[in-house]
Design a protein around this motif. Structure first.
Motif, PDB file in Angstrom:
ATOM      1  N   GLN A   1       0.611  -0.942   0.115  1.00 54.04           N
ATOM      2  CA  GLN A   1       0.185   0.205   0.000  1.00 54.04           C
ATOM      3  C   GLN A   1       1.122   1.731   0.068  1.00 54.04           C
ATOM      4  O   GLN A   1       1.289   1.673   1.453  1.00 54.04           O
ATOM      5  N   ALA A   2       0.477   2.203  -1.047  1.00 56.45           N
ATOM      6  CA  ALA A   2       1.420   3.124  -1.089  1.00 56.45           C
ATOM      7  C   ALA A   2       1.079   4.142  -0.468  1.00 56.45           C
ATOM      8  O   ALA A   2       2.267   5.135   0.098  1.00 56.45           O
ATOM      9  N   SER A   3       0.465   4.230   0.251  1.00 59.55           N
ATOM     10  CA  SER A   3      -0.355   5.392   0.441  1.00 59.55           C
ATOM     11  C   SER A   3      -0.397   5.076   2.025  1.00 59.55           C
ATOM     12  O   SER A   3      -0.711   4.307   2.653  1.00 59.55           O
ATOM     13  N   LEU A   4       0.755   5.253   2.591  1.00 59.24           N
ATOM     14  CA  LEU A   4       0.913   5.080   3.654  1.00 59.24           C
ATOM     15  C   LEU A   4       0.376   6.147   5.386  1.00 59.24           C
ATOM     16  O   LEU A   4       0.636   4.741   6.213  1.00 59.24           O
ATOM     17  N   ASP A   5       0.141   6.876   4.960  1.00 55.05           N
ATOM     18  CA  ASP A   5      -0.632   7.745   5.650  1.00 55.05           C
ATOM     19  C   ASP A   5      -2.781   6.678   6.280  1.00 55.05           C
ATOM     20  O   ASP A   5      -3.002   7.395   7.472  1.00 55.05           O
ATOM     21  N   LEU A   6      -2.838   5.712   5.292  1.00 55.88           N
ATOM     22  CA  LEU A   6      -3.815   4.952   5.560  1.00 55.88           C
ATOM     23  C   LEU A   6      -3.647   3.798   6.177  1.00 55.88           C
ATOM     24  O   LEU A   6      -3.253   2.982   6.189  1.00 55.88           O
ATOM     25  N   SER A   7      -4.307   3.995   7.715  1.00 54.20           N
ATOM     26  CA  SER A   7      -3.897   2.898   8.548  1.00 54.20           C
ATOM     27  C   SER A   7      -5.503   2.572   8.494  1.00 54.20           C
ATOM     28  O   SER A   7      -6.070   2.679   8.368  1.00 54.20           O
ATOM     29  N   ARG A   8      -5.071   1.320   9.984  1.00 55.15           N
ATOM     30  CA  ARG A   8      -6.799  -0.068   9.807  1.00 55.15           C
ATOM     31  C   ARG A   8      -7.634   1.357  10.172  1.00 55.15           C
ATOM     32  O   ARG A   8      -8.983   0.717   9.701  1.00 55.15           O
ATOM     33  N   LYS A   9      -7.742   1.792  10.727  1.00 60.00           N
ATOM     34  CA  LYS A   9      -8.231   3.011  11.087  1.00 60.00           C
ATOM     35  C   LYS A   9      -9.171   4.158  10.170  1.00 60.00           C
ATOM     36  O   LYS A   9     -10.237   4.386  10.075  1.00 60.00           O
ATOM     37  N   GLN A  10      -8.246   4.044   8.948  1.00 62.65           N
ATOM     38  CA  GLN A  10      -9.062   4.339   7.692  1.00 62.65           C
ATOM     39  C   GLN A  10      -9.453   3.679   6.999  1.00 62.65           C
ATOM     40  O   GLN A  10     -10.467   3.696   6.214  1.00 62.65           O
ATOM     41  N   VAL A  11      -9.013   2.112   6.703  1.00 66.74           N
ATOM     42  CA  VAL A  11      -8.904   1.644   5.532  1.00 66.74           C
ATOM     43  C   VAL A  11     -10.010   0.696   5.681  1.00 66.74           C
ATOM     44  O   VAL A  11     -10.956  -0.010   5.076  1.00 66.74           O
TER      45      VAL A  11
END
Length: 415
Positions: A394-404
């Motif tokens: 996942q290249a969008s590194l700022d997207l954690s489980r909380k966002q995903v």
């Protein structure tokens, strides 16, 4: 002759031991109890938030209690204190007792506090006699109760403090505080510091120090020591500033954070099943689809190699999914060993969901910037050959489980 009443606790260990004893007595005699329940991953934020809320709520419920005298005889005073509270607040870790050791960061935190993990009630400590008509629940670090508690206690929710996406349940809960912050602990300390300042200020210095360290642990971890700009909010900054003033002169914020990080990453001794269970969340959508997400602090390549190859890992994941009745099993990994990276594996476990991974990729690829896993640098020789299973970096590194997770659930809800 007047009998001196206990003023307050001088340690969180006193509170937890007394709360557990009162809980067992109340539950077996069908007296009312109030549980403070974190989410089913039982991560550091849920662990700390449940204790913080239960303790601070107990302090403000205490009737006509002098605030100037310390405890005299701890055992007798603690028992007398809880006897004066009609409905005690009890923190509950939403995992069985035998899973507590899967979270070494919890043990590291408690090494800086007065209590041990054995003092914290878990699902294994719930008596079979506990009835929903005598139980009320505060949810912290999530806003919808999940199994195994949900089938029995979904009508018992009376208050919520959470920092995840609002799922619009339990509208009559009071307080019902659901705001996006780096950590739920920030919301809890902000709530009690703001609305119950007199109680907060009258706590003894030893308790202030413990509360500060307990709350700082998840706030610092969830915000990368306040360096993760996409997660940090003004509430987090204010709470860290105030808590550091109360943590003690010898407290070293950076060393504390580094120790927590090292402990959390100490997972080499866990089995694949242990890795999948360590930080796990599960949801059941309105269409009946059950989705579970395991978060692992190593790369997907490391996990696959530990399992002995992709086929062995797939077999472990299949067993895990079957044991939990999952329609969709998801593994999200983070790794810092060679620069920060995120990997994501999705498996649609049956005929209804086998197209889920492809549907997810088609709908979110632009936002998540998914790159097919494995690549040449991953060192994995065999590619995935399991129907319904796909994996990406996942290249969008700022997207954690909380966002995903909300995105995954939205796609799953349309199946």
């Amino acid at each position: 002759m007047s009998i001196r009443k206990m003023a307050t606790f001088t340690s969180l260990q006193q509170f937890l031991v007394g709360a557990s004893q009162r809980f067992n007595a109340s539950a077996t005699s069908n007296n009312p109890v109030h549980l403070v329940v974190g989410n089913e991953s039982a991560d550091l934020d849920s662990f700390a938030s449940s204790i913080l809320y239960a303790f601070l709520d107990t302090i403000i419920k205490a009737p006509d209690t002098p605030k100037t005298q310390p405890i005299g005889q701890p055992d007798k005073d603690v028992t007398a204190f809880f006897d004066r509270i009609s409905v005690p607040s009890i923190p509950l870790l939403s995992i069985p007792r035998n899973e507590v050791t899967l979270r070494p960061e919890h043990a590291y935190l408690t090494s800086h506090l007065s209590f041990t993990l054995n003092d914290m009630p878990t699902l294994s400590d719930l008596p079979s006699s506990l009835h929903n008509s005598h139980t009320s629940i505060t949810l912290v670090d999530h806003n919808v109760l999940q199994p195994p508690l949900a089938p029995h206690f979904s009508n018992s929710i009376d208050s919520i403090i959470d920092h995840h996406v609002d799922e619009n349940m339990y509208k009559k809960a009071a307080p019902r505080i659901i705001n996006p912050t780096g950590s739920c602990a920030s919301l809890i300390t902000n709530h009690f510091r703001t609305h119950y300042a007199a109680h907060w200020n009258n706590l003894p210095e030893s308790i202030h120090s413990e509360i500060a360290r307990l709350a700082l642990a998840p706030i610092l971890m969830d915000t990368a020591n306040l360096k993760a700009e996409s997660k940090v909010t003004p509430i987090d900054i204010v709470q860290v500033t105030e808590l550091l003033e109360r943590a003690g002169k010898e407290f070293d914020r950076n060393a504390f954070y580094d120790g927590l990080q090292a402990a959390k990453g100490n997972i080499t001794g866990l089995s694949i099943d242990g890795l999948l269970r360590k930080d796990y969340k599960q949801w059941k959508e309105k269409n009946g689809v059950v989705l579970g997400i395991s978060a692992i602090t190593r790369s997907l390549s490391w996990v696959v190699e530990k399992a002995g190859g992709i086929e062995n890992f797939s077999a472990e994941l299949e067993k895990y999914a079957k044991d939990r009745g999952l329609d969709i099993a998801i593994v999200m990994t983070t790794d810092n060993s060679k620069g920060f990276r995120r990997d994501l594996l999705i498996w649609g476990a049956n005929d209804r969901t086998k197209g889920f991974a492809q549907s997810f990729e088609d709908s979110v690829n632009e936002k998540f910037r998914l790159e097919r896993w494995p690549n040449e640098e991953d060192g994995v020789t065999a590619s995935i050959a399991i129907e319904g299973m796909k994996a990406w970096t996942q290249a969008s590194l700022d997207l954690s489980r909380k966002q995903v997770a909300p995105v995954l659930r939205e796609v799953a809800g349309k199946l």
